[in-house]
Design an enzyme around this catalytic site. Structure first.
Site, PDB file in Angstrom:
ATOM      1  N   ASP A 120       0.821  -1.234   0.072  1.00 59.03           N
ATOM      2  CA  ASP A 120      -0.171   0.074   0.184  1.00 59.03           C
ATOM      3  C   ASP A 120       0.784   1.355   0.020  1.00 59.03           C
ATOM      4  O   ASP A 120       0.116   2.239  -0.208  1.00 59.03           O
ATOM      5  CB  ASP A 120      -0.803  -0.043   1.269  1.00 59.03           C
ATOM      6  CG  ASP A 120      -2.014  -0.693   0.860  1.00 59.03           C
ATOM      7  OD1 ASP A 120      -2.430  -1.119   0.165  1.00 59.03           O
ATOM      8  OD2 ASP A 120      -2.539  -1.585   1.979  1.00 59.03           O
ATOM      9  N   ASP A 122      -5.750  -5.008  -5.957  1.00 61.34           N
ATOM     10  CA  ASP A 122      -5.519  -3.429  -5.407  1.00 61.34           C
ATOM     11  C   ASP A 122      -3.781  -2.830  -5.613  1.00 61.34           C
ATOM     12  O   ASP A 122      -3.830  -1.772  -6.082  1.00 61.34           O
ATOM     13  CB  ASP A 122      -5.737  -3.154  -4.050  1.00 61.34           C
ATOM     14  CG  ASP A 122      -6.932  -4.245  -3.417  1.00 61.34           C
ATOM     15  OD1 ASP A 122      -7.218  -5.270  -3.950  1.00 61.34           O
ATOM     16  OD2 ASP A 122      -7.467  -3.873  -2.473  1.00 61.34           O
TER      17      ASP A 122
HETATM   18  N1  GLY Z   1      -7.008  -1.556  -0.746  1.00 64.67           N
HETATM   19  C1  GLY Z   1      -8.115  -2.049   0.041  1.00 64.67           C
HETATM   20  C2  GLY Z   1      -9.373  -1.598  -0.434  1.00 64.67           C
HETATM   21  O1  GLY Z   1      -9.627  -1.170  -1.540  1.00 64.67           O
HETATM   22  O2  GLY Z   1     -10.310  -1.866   0.353  1.00 64.67           O
END
Ligand code: GLY
Length: 396
Positions: free
Chosen positions: A118, A179
């Protein structure tokens, strides 16, 4: 030529809606609303503590709930990103000062090993927008340092970045989530500004392997792909935040659309464009009439399932960009779809007087019972981004 097509498309959409320049009016009004709401949030957060990151607002609450910034908080780049976009629209110097403060509170991340993938989300939304608007060289250094942290997660056997190091045992292998596509933006960008091709090579490999294993025949995607870390073999597709392993989790599909559109921006690789379009086709085909998805397209409780405004905002933003890469007819179609999403969000999903968020009704992590029907900071981030992208397109 592309600009000319874009102009024609906007004209066509305007005419099809029956008036000459409706976008200017509602877009400016929607952006003014976002600027006013973010100013209201800043007022409520006084005295500003840049180490407290606005995250969500529960359905019965009136103010942003904040979290202390940490290496584990994937959402902390969105609030400074919102402030940068708000500053871009309003030119308000105090908003810029706040954007700088919240951005710089995240700089500590460059000096520690990646907790997970992330980092790209966190740093590109904050420092990335900050650098785009200010060209502060210190911001560039942070983004490149973060690219170095992200590529530490790359497994050359598999060809993708590991998303969640802490979940390797749980998933039984090298896990990559859809993601993670968004983090490739940091890598492509780092290669462009440094001339070091390693970052882009890893980003391409990640996008290629994801394209091969992470999608089903119809263009819908798994949330998680699990690979054998030693042999690199794909083992299974499954879910973490979706309804079921074989369901289409709305935000996961949104990341796929946004991610491959962005990959095409950096590479002009037609395979990425085709992937973005295929992921878009199934998403658009399965949308409810108002164009705001249920949190998962396969939740059997539909139409009584929660919506996810955040997925709608991510896709709207991606479609505005994607509209610039395709033929005229498809472009007009994507723009029309994006506008419909944004207008629905603008009219039926506004937080308005209830709270200083932009939008209500997002779903965070439904299987964990977390943030269901909340205002969530990333919905607002992609909403204001989409509005600004559409406004810029109209001005070309
Ligand atoms: N990256 C985590 C979400 O989209 O909830």
């Amino acid at each position: 030529m592309k600009k000319f097509y874009a102009f024609l498309m906007v004209l066509a959409v305007s005419l099809s809606l029956g008036c000459s320049t409706p976008e200017r009016t509602w877009l400016d009004e929607a952006l003014d609303y976002c600027a006013a709401q973010s100013q209201r949030a800043l007022d409520e957060l006084q005295p500003l503590d840049y180490t407290l990151s606005p995250r969500n607002i529960a359905p019965d609450a009136q103010h942003w709930s904040t979290r202390p910034v940490s290496k584990e908080l994937w959402t902390e780049g969105f609030w400074p990103g919102i402030l940068w976009y708000s500053y871009e629209h309003s030119g308000n110097a105090a908003v810029r000062t706040a954007a700088e403060g919240y951005t710089e509170a995240l700089g500590f991340l460059k000096d520690m090993p990646a907790y997970d993938h992330d980092l790209g989300f966190i740093i590109f939304c904050s420092y990335g927008n900050g650098y785009r608007l200010t060209e502060n060289p210190a911001y560039k250094e942070v983004i490149v340092a973060i690219a170095d942290r992200i590529i530490e997660l790359y497994n050359p056997q598999v060809g993708t970045l590991l998303s969640w190091p802490r979940e390797v045992e749980n998933f039984g292998g090298h896990n990559t989530i859809m993601d993670n596509m968004i983090n490739l933006e940091t890598l492509f960008w780092a290669s462009e500004v440094t001339g070091d091709t390693r970052y882009a090579a890893i980003a391409r490999s990640h996008a290629d392997v994801t394209m091969q294993y992470h999608f089903r025949e119809d263009g819908s995607s798994y949330h998680v792909a699990v690979y054998n870390a030693e042999s690199g073999a794909f083992e299974r597709g499954c879910t973490h935040q979706g309804y079921a392993d074989d369901s289409m989790w709305a935000r996961g599909q949104a990341w796929a659309i946004y991610g491959y559109t962005m990959c095409y921006r950096f590479t002009q690789d037609p395979r990425y464009l085709a992937m973005a379009q295929k992921a878009t086709d199934i998403y658009l085909k399965r949308l409810p009439e108002d164009h705001i998805p249920y949190w998962d397209f396969d939740d059997p409780r539909i139409p009584n399932a929660p919506r996810d405004a955040s997925a709608a905002a991510v896709v709207a933003s991606a479609l505005v960009e994607l509209s610039g890469y395709v033929d005229m007819e498809t472009s007009a179609h994507y723009l029309h779809e994006a506008e419909t999403m944004l207008r629905t969000l603008d009219t039926a999903y506004r937080a308005g007087e209830q709270s200083p968020a932009f939008l209500l009704h997002s779903t965070g992590h439904h299987p964990a019972g977390s943030e269901i029907d909340y205002a969530i900071v990333y919905a607002d981030y992609y909403y204001i981004e989409a509005l600004l992208r559409l406004k810029q397109l109209n001005q070309q």
